[in-house]
Design a protein around this motif. Structure first.
Motif, PDB file in Angstrom:
ATOM      1  N   ILE A 211      43.497  38.521  54.806  1.00 53.92           N
ATOM      2  CA  ILE A 211      43.414  38.695  56.172  1.00 53.92           C
ATOM      3  C   ILE A 211      42.049  37.476  56.662  1.00 53.92           C
ATOM      4  N   SER A 212      42.469  37.047  57.643  1.00 54.29           N
ATOM      5  CA  SER A 212      42.396  35.964  58.197  1.00 54.29           C
ATOM      6  C   SER A 212      41.243  36.644  59.977  1.00 54.29           C
ATOM      7  N   GLU A 213      40.055  36.385  60.567  1.00 55.21           N
ATOM      8  CA  GLU A 213      39.731  36.709  61.572  1.00 55.21           C
ATOM      9  C   GLU A 213      39.553  35.474  62.440  1.00 55.21           C
ATOM     10  N   MET A 214      40.178  34.851  63.036  1.00 56.85           N
ATOM     11  CA  MET A 214      40.700  33.330  64.101  1.00 56.85           C
ATOM     12  C   MET A 214      39.155  32.923  64.546  1.00 56.85           C
ATOM     13  N   ALA A 215      38.154  34.157  64.814  1.00 53.05           N
ATOM     14  CA  ALA A 215      36.886  32.979  65.823  1.00 53.05           C
ATOM     15  C   ALA A 215      36.176  32.366  64.331  1.00 53.05           C
ATOM     16  N   GLU A 216      36.041  32.127  64.871  1.00 52.88           N
ATOM     17  CA  GLU A 216      34.736  30.741  64.246  1.00 52.88           C
ATOM     18  C   GLU A 216      33.358  31.875  63.478  1.00 52.88           C
ATOM     19  N   ASN A 217      34.246  31.281  61.645  1.00 49.82           N
ATOM     20  CA  ASN A 217      32.663  32.070  60.753  1.00 49.82           C
ATOM     21  C   ASN A 217      33.226  33.379  61.038  1.00 49.82           C
ATOM     22  N   GLY A 218      34.219  34.034  60.992  1.00 50.69           N
ATOM     23  CA  GLY A 218      35.213  34.789  60.908  1.00 50.69           C
ATOM     24  C   GLY A 218      35.878  35.293  59.643  1.00 50.69           C
ATOM     25  N   ILE A 219      35.731  36.470  59.493  1.00 43.24           N
ATOM     26  CA  ILE A 219      35.963  37.209  58.303  1.00 43.24           C
ATOM     27  C   ILE A 219      37.219  36.914  57.502  1.00 43.24           C
ATOM     28  N   ARG A 220      36.406  36.584  56.086  1.00 44.38           N
ATOM     29  CA  ARG A 220      37.777  35.780  55.421  1.00 44.38           C
ATOM     30  C   ARG A 220      38.223  36.614  54.400  1.00 44.38           C
ATOM     31  N   THR A 221      39.152  36.993  53.382  1.00 49.86           N
ATOM     32  CA  THR A 221      39.031  37.821  52.240  1.00 49.86           C
ATOM     33  C   THR A 221      40.124  37.326  51.326  1.00 49.86           C
ATOM     34  N   ASN A 222      40.014  37.495  49.880  1.00 46.93           N
ATOM     35  CA  ASN A 222      41.014  36.807  49.014  1.00 46.93           C
ATOM     36  C   ASN A 222      42.771  37.792  49.354  1.00 46.93           C
ATOM     37  N   TRP A 223      43.912  37.243  48.251  1.00 45.68           N
ATOM     38  CA  TRP A 223      44.591  38.393  48.749  1.00 45.68           C
ATOM     39  C   TRP A 223      44.534  39.481  47.162  1.00 45.68           C
ATOM     40  N   ILE A 224      45.472  39.722  48.876  1.00 44.30           N
ATOM     41  CA  ILE A 224      44.195  41.303  48.183  1.00 44.30           C
ATOM     42  C   ILE A 224      46.014  42.602  47.414  1.00 44.30           C
ATOM     43  N   PRO A 225      46.052  43.215  46.173  1.00 40.03           N
ATOM     44  CA  PRO A 225      46.702  43.476  45.914  1.00 40.03           C
ATOM     45  C   PRO A 225      46.897  44.690  46.702  1.00 40.03           C
ATOM     46  N   TYR A 226      47.769  45.511  47.142  1.00 35.98           N
ATOM     47  CA  TYR A 226      48.173  47.065  47.267  1.00 35.98           C
ATOM     48  C   TYR A 226      49.521  47.394  46.940  1.00 35.98           C
ATOM     49  N   VAL A 380      27.869  53.593  37.341  1.00 31.42           N
ATOM     50  CA  VAL A 380      29.218  53.232  37.092  1.00 31.42           C
ATOM     51  C   VAL A 380      30.564  53.262  37.904  1.00 31.42           C
ATOM     52  N   ARG A 381      30.687  54.300  39.033  1.00 27.83           N
ATOM     53  CA  ARG A 381      32.033  53.972  40.363  1.00 27.83           C
ATOM     54  C   ARG A 381      31.196  53.137  40.822  1.00 27.83           C
ATOM     55  N   ASP A 382      29.850  53.483  41.013  1.00 27.36           N
ATOM     56  CA  ASP A 382      29.279  52.001  41.778  1.00 27.36           C
ATOM     57  C   ASP A 382      29.228  50.402  41.322  1.00 27.36           C
ATOM     58  N   ALA A 383      29.338  50.484  40.249  1.00 28.37           N
ATOM     59  CA  ALA A 383      29.976  49.093  39.867  1.00 28.37           C
ATOM     60  C   ALA A 383      31.354  48.505  39.847  1.00 28.37           C
ATOM     61  N   LEU A 384      32.009  49.572  39.522  1.00 23.25           N
ATOM     62  CA  LEU A 384      33.845  49.270  40.278  1.00 23.25           C
ATOM     63  C   LEU A 384      34.061  48.763  41.886  1.00 23.25           C
ATOM     64  N   LEU A 385      33.515  49.692  42.401  1.00 23.88           N
ATOM     65  CA  LEU A 385      33.586  49.002  43.859  1.00 23.88           C
ATOM     66  C   LEU A 385      33.212  48.119  44.350  1.00 23.88           C
ATOM     67  N   LEU A 386      31.500  47.568  43.415  1.00 25.29           N
ATOM     68  CA  LEU A 386      31.234  46.527  43.702  1.00 25.29           C
ATOM     69  C   LEU A 386      32.531  45.039  43.213  1.00 25.29           C
ATOM     70  N   LEU A 387      32.476  45.400  42.241  1.00 24.85           N
ATOM     71  CA  LEU A 387      34.014  44.521  41.503  1.00 24.85           C
ATOM     72  C   LEU A 387      35.080  44.755  42.517  1.00 24.85           C
ATOM     73  N   ALA A 388      35.416  45.498  43.335  1.00 28.48           N
ATOM     74  CA  ALA A 388      36.711  45.251  44.106  1.00 28.48           C
ATOM     75  C   ALA A 388      36.168  44.476  45.158  1.00 28.48           C
ATOM     76  N   GLU A 389      35.416  44.960  45.952  1.00 24.02           N
ATOM     77  CA  GLU A 389      34.620  43.714  46.835  1.00 24.02           C
ATOM     78  C   GLU A 389      34.417  42.351  46.266  1.00 24.02           C
ATOM     79  N   MET A 390      34.508  42.202  45.104  1.00 19.42           N
ATOM     80  CA  MET A 390      33.781  40.867  44.861  1.00 19.42           C
ATOM     81  C   MET A 390      35.657  40.273  44.599  1.00 19.42           C
ATOM     82  N   ILE A 391      36.497  41.127  44.507  1.00 19.41           N
ATOM     83  CA  ILE A 391      37.771  40.873  43.913  1.00 19.41           C
ATOM     84  C   ILE A 391      38.708  40.406  45.313  1.00 19.41           C
ATOM     85  N   ILE A 392      38.555  41.272  46.186  1.00 23.49           N
ATOM     86  CA  ILE A 392      38.973  40.883  47.955  1.00 23.49           C
ATOM     87  C   ILE A 392      38.222  40.215  47.934  1.00 23.49           C
TER      88      ILE A 392
END
Length: 395
Positions: A211-226, A380-392
């Motif tokens: 996902i890419s937000e087209m505004a300047e300094n908008g949100i950008r994600t990496n490729w997200i597997p789904y 443990v769950r917090d660690a996985l959610l943090l990792l997910a945010e980093m991957i995304i």
């Protein structure tokens, strides 16, 4: 006269994928324009369907314009998302006139050969139903049949109609023939571009989006597997999360703490092959693999380290002498793989602080070190959610 429902200034349209909605500050803003784009057929329709259904489940009206499927066929396929209020999912019939058949729909395009009629039918449906979400599936149908400039004009008019209703409008589009300058114009009309791609690895098709937000300094994600789950919808899906670390750090316990069902191949209480579990939390699904920590099993580690999405590195916070081995295991994975360090057994006397662990291992400042007590599922769950945010790529 068009009825526009009252909306809060910060109204958002959720995707139904919590980790994405959090990064989008609650969802896509209303109004806004989304381009669901790819260079070849992929699963972008699934995203559009999921987005429409999530609106209905939230109590809003979704309007679906489908140039390729009859409404009754589309409704049947949408049953895989579970039970929804049919009165909240409104279709504009764009296929009956193609097949010279009578339509049973209240809103329909009577002359598929006329862009004027197409515009009038869609805009009339928007004004009458006041939807919060509009899906147009798909704009290449029109690009293949009409003059490009006329289609782009219609595109802009539909955006204006959606904005007047404070709706999020999604245009599905596969580019067959347009030049880059034309694509740039389409992107410039969009607030967000959601790109899709598919790949085949080991005989398995893997889908991803960004996902890419087209505004300047908008949100950008990496490729997200789904992936898609029946009766639920889209979930972020990581096909391989590696849980690794030195011997007796608590890796198997971490896998069991994360997964409802986990298996472990062990001998005398020590893992000698691997642990496996399936995790599904807050819209994230992952296959997690735990590897043995002994150096003699390093060949197994190297097998599982191929094409991993991310790593949970488990260390025993009471055994500083094992930190060099932990760092060595990270080096084997490679520098580009996101990872989170779990300082396990942090409740025991003599456990190192997270700051001390980061210093002794020479970790970059952006690598999280999370204190955990895996036997009690703490952290443990917090660690996985943090990792997910980093991957995304949303952290």
């Amino acid at each position: 006269m068009m009825h526009v429902p009252p909306q809060a200034a910060d109204a958002r349209a959720k995707t139904g994928i919590p980790v994405l909605d959090e990064r989008l500050r609650g969802g896509f803003p209303r109004p806004s324009t989304l381009l669901l784009f790819s260079d070849k057929p992929t699963e972008k329709r699934l995203f559009g369907e999921n987005f429409a259904v999530q609106g209905v489940k939230a109590g809003d009206t979704s309007l679906y314009v489908d140039f390729f499927r009859a409404p009754q066929l589309a409704r049947g396929e949408l049953k895989r998302f579970g039970t929804i209020d049919p009165s909240k999912l409104v279709f504009v019939d764009a296929t009956s006139s193609q097949l010279l058949l009578p339509s049973q729909e209240k809103y329909r395009i009577s002359d598929i050969g006329s862009l004027t009629n197409i515009r009038e039918a869609i805009v009339s449906a928007i004004e009458a139903t006041a939807p919060s979400r509009i899906i147009v599936d798909s704009m290449e149908f029109l690009m293949d049949r009409f003059d490009k400039d006329d289609v782009l004009r219609l595109w802009h008019e539909l955006i204006e109609a959606a904005r007047a209703n404070r709706a999020v409008i999604c245009f599905l589009f596969i580019n067959w023939t347009l030049l880059e300058e034309d694509l740039a114009q389409i992107r410039s009309m969009s607030d967000f571009v959601v790109e899709f791609q598919s790949s085949v690895r080991g005989g398995i098709v893997r889908n991803s989006m960004r996902i890419s937000e087209m505004a300047e300094n908008g949100i950008r994600t990496n490729w997200i597997p789904y992936a898609f789950k029946d009766l639920i919808g889209l979930t972020v899906y990581f096909p391989r999360i590696l849980v690794t670390g030195p011997f007796n750090a608590g890796k198997s316990t971490v896998v069991r703490a994360l997964a409802e069902k986990a298996i472990s191949i062990d001998r005398m209480g020590t893992t000698v092959a691997f642990d496996y579990g399936n995790v599904n939390i807050t819209g994230i699904e992952a296959e997690i693999f735990g590897t043995p920590g002994q150096e003699r099993f390093e060949f197994i580690f190297k097998i599982f380290a191929r094409e991993v999405s991310g790593v949970l590195l488990v260390i025993d916070a009471t055994r500083p002498e094992e930190l060099p081995r932990a760092k060595q295991m990270l080096d084997l994975v490679g520098p580009r793989i996101p990872y989170v360090v779990l300082a396990n057994k942090s409740d025991l006397v003599g456990a190192l602080s997270t700051e001390d662990i980061a210093h002794r291992m020479g970790l970059p400042s952006d690598v999280p070190v999370i204190p955990t007590v895996a036997t009690e599922s703490k952290g443990v769950r917090d660690a996985l959610l943090l990792l997910a945010e980093m991957i995304i790529g949303v952290r």
